[in-house]
Design a protein around this motif. Structure first.
Motif, mmCIF file in Angstrom:
data_model
loop_
_atom_site.group_PDB
_atom_site.id
_atom_site.type_symbol
_atom_site.label_atom_id
_atom_site.label_comp_id
_atom_site.label_asym_id
_atom_site.label_seq_id
_atom_site.Cartn_x
_atom_site.Cartn_y
_atom_site.Cartn_z
ATOM 1 N N GLU A 152 4.670 11.993 3.765
ATOM 2 C CA GLU A 152 5.544 11.785 2.615
ATOM 3 C C GLU A 152 4.836 12.020 1.289
ATOM 4 O O GLU A 152 5.429 12.562 0.343
ATOM 5 C CB GLU A 152 6.098 10.358 2.653
ATOM 6 C CG GLU A 152 7.038 10.008 1.523
ATOM 7 C CD GLU A 152 7.523 8.569 1.570
ATOM 8 O OE1 GLU A 152 8.205 8.146 0.617
ATOM 9 O OE2 GLU A 152 7.230 7.856 2.555
ATOM 10 N N THR A 153 3.573 11.611 1.197
ATOM 11 C CA THR A 153 2.874 11.627 -0.096
ATOM 12 C C THR A 153 1.827 12.728 -0.227
ATOM 13 O O THR A 153 1.364 12.991 -1.343
ATOM 14 C CB THR A 153 2.171 10.277 -0.327
ATOM 15 O OG1 THR A 153 1.185 10.075 0.706
ATOM 16 C CG2 THR A 153 3.174 9.124 -0.313
ATOM 17 N N LEU A 165 -6.098 7.405 1.297
ATOM 18 C CA LEU A 165 -5.737 6.161 1.970
ATOM 19 C C LEU A 165 -6.784 5.837 3.021
ATOM 20 O O LEU A 165 -7.054 6.646 3.903
ATOM 21 C CB LEU A 165 -4.365 6.303 2.649
ATOM 22 C CG LEU A 165 -3.182 6.680 1.757
ATOM 23 C CD1 LEU A 165 -1.949 6.946 2.611
ATOM 24 C CD2 LEU A 165 -2.905 5.585 0.739
ATOM 25 N N ALA A 166 -7.380 4.653 2.928
ATOM 26 C CA ALA A 166 -8.418 4.245 3.867
ATOM 27 C C ALA A 166 -7.926 3.093 4.728
ATOM 28 O O ALA A 166 -7.347 2.130 4.220
ATOM 29 C CB ALA A 166 -9.683 3.838 3.124
ATOM 30 N N ALA A 167 -8.160 3.198 6.037
ATOM 31 C CA ALA A 167 -7.760 2.155 6.971
ATOM 32 C C ALA A 167 -8.616 2.260 8.220
ATOM 33 O O ALA A 167 -9.181 3.328 8.510
ATOM 34 C CB ALA A 167 -6.277 2.296 7.330
ATOM 35 N N ARG A 168 -8.711 1.169 8.961
ATOM 36 C CA ARG A 168 -9.440 1.218 10.223
ATOM 37 C C ARG A 168 -8.697 2.064 11.246
ATOM 38 O O ARG A 168 -9.290 2.727 12.084
ATOM 39 C CB ARG A 168 -9.675 -0.201 10.753
ATOM 40 C CG ARG A 168 -10.740 -0.954 9.976
ATOM 41 C CD ARG A 168 -11.063 -2.308 10.574
ATOM 42 N NE ARG A 168 -9.959 -3.251 10.422
ATOM 43 C CZ ARG A 168 -10.014 -4.523 10.808
ATOM 44 N NH1 ARG A 168 -11.109 -4.986 11.390
ATOM 45 N NH2 ARG A 168 -8.985 -5.327 10.617
ATOM 46 N N ILE A 212 5.932 -4.507 -7.513
ATOM 47 C CA ILE A 212 4.514 -4.867 -7.612
ATOM 48 C C ILE A 212 3.688 -3.634 -7.961
ATOM 49 O O ILE A 212 2.813 -3.669 -8.825
ATOM 50 C CB ILE A 212 4.001 -5.471 -6.288
ATOM 51 C CG1 ILE A 212 4.781 -6.720 -5.903
ATOM 52 C CG2 ILE A 212 2.511 -5.797 -6.410
ATOM 53 C CD1 ILE A 212 4.433 -7.240 -4.514
ATOM 54 N N ALA A 213 3.968 -2.522 -7.274
ATOM 55 C CA ALA A 213 3.207 -1.292 -7.494
ATOM 56 C C ALA A 213 3.272 -0.854 -8.955
ATOM 57 O O ALA A 213 2.280 -0.382 -9.516
ATOM 58 C CB ALA A 213 3.728 -0.192 -6.576
ATOM 59 N N SER A 270 0.825 -1.211 0.000
ATOM 60 C CA SER A 270 0.000 0.000 0.000
ATOM 61 C C SER A 270 0.856 1.257 0.000
ATOM 62 O O SER A 270 0.559 2.233 -0.697
ATOM 63 C CB SER A 270 -0.929 0.009 1.218
ATOM 64 O OG SER A 270 -1.886 -1.018 1.134
ATOM 65 N N ALA A 271 1.921 1.236 0.791
ATOM 66 C CA ALA A 271 2.811 2.393 0.851
ATOM 67 C C ALA A 271 3.504 2.612 -0.488
ATOM 68 O O ALA A 271 3.633 3.749 -0.964
ATOM 69 C CB ALA A 271 3.838 2.205 1.962
ATOM 70 N N SER A 272 3.942 1.532 -1.119
ATOM 71 C CA SER A 272 4.587 1.649 -2.429
ATOM 72 C C SER A 272 3.610 2.189 -3.467
ATOM 73 O O SER A 272 3.972 3.022 -4.312
ATOM 74 C CB SER A 272 5.127 0.285 -2.873
ATOM 75 O OG SER A 272 6.224 -0.111 -2.079
ATOM 76 N N LEU A 273 2.365 1.723 -3.413
ATOM 77 C CA LEU A 273 1.352 2.228 -4.330
ATOM 78 C C LEU A 273 1.100 3.711 -4.114
ATOM 79 O O LEU A 273 1.015 4.487 -5.069
ATOM 80 C CB LEU A 273 0.051 1.449 -4.140
ATOM 81 C CG LEU A 273 0.021 0.025 -4.682
ATOM 82 C CD1 LEU A 273 -1.160 -0.744 -4.104
ATOM 83 C CD2 LEU A 273 -0.040 0.018 -6.207
#
Length: 233
Positions: free
Chosen positions: A47-48, A33-36, A205-206, A17-20
């Protein structure tokens, strides 16, 4: 003037996810960015410049609120990545029904809710990419992996069905079989010389996710299998 693209990554954290997020941001995309737990995203957000949003993908009301917020901030997303997984593993005789149900909600139900919400907004615009992260367990069940394989098999079936239904409507749905361990999630996989290529490099992968998103629609891929060079087929 070309329109600025928006990327939404659900199940965001370290690793892939971070690489993406870094890659999408470097491409000039607006990133959400979505997370619980959004507290774990602080460094990545700094950073982004991404927008952190709290969401439990297994809850329909959370997913609706997430997509409403992204649309209100950036417009409907151009690319949505579903990375969340319920990683419950146990021997068959030890599987607990409540833990199994929770894992399936995160992996399969959450994947559906996010893909459905993405499709609704993308259909209204007439374009978009929905990219779903699978695993070895998406195509090969292993001992002790029954709950994980159940969720990942379901996620793959969903992606295949949606790809066939939505491709003629200019929505690109693709499933990624990540067949191996990701280097950034294993400290021992990082050596003095850099990443040990026995493991999948999350940055590599990203780049494949971005490549699939950018594919010309005359040659769309619905599924990609990625593995390090030493991994058995």
């Amino acid at each position: 003037m070309s329109r600025t693209e928006t990327a939404l990554i659900v199940g965001a954290g370290a690793g892939l996810s971070a690489s993406l997020a870094r890659l999408f941001a470097s491409e000039g995309m607006q990133v959400a960015l979505a997370a619980r737990d959004t507290g774990k995203l602080t460094d990545l957000v700094d950073e982004t410049g991404a927008l952190p949003l709290k969401c439990d993908a297994s809850r329909a009301d959370d997913v609706k609120a997430l997509f409403d917020r992204v649309k209100g901030s950036f417009g409907a997303p151009d690319v949505v990545v579903y990375n969340a997984s319920g990683r419950y593993r146990a021997a068959v005789e030890d599987i607990e029904a409540d833990k199994l149900e929770e894992a399936l909600k995160i992996t399969a139900l959450g994947g559906f809710l996010v893909a459905q919400a993405a499709a609704i907004q993308m259909l209204a615009r007439g374009s978009g990419s929905i990219l779903v992260t699978g695993a070895t367990a998406s195509v090969k069940g292993l001992p002790g992996s029954t709950p994980f394989a159940m969720g990942k098999f379901a996620l793959r079936g969903m992606a295949q069905s949606m790809a066939r239904e939505l491709a003629p409507k200019n929505i690109h749905v693709a499933h990624f079989v990540i067949d191996g361990g990701i280097a950034s999630s294993r400290p021992a996989a990082v050596t003095d010389g850099g990443k040990d290529d026995r493991w999948l490099d999350p940055d590599a992968i990203a780049k494949e996710y971005l490549h699939i998103h950018r594919q010309n629609r005359s040659a769309w891929t619905w599924e990609v299998e990625l593995r390090p060079w030493v991994e058995k087929f």
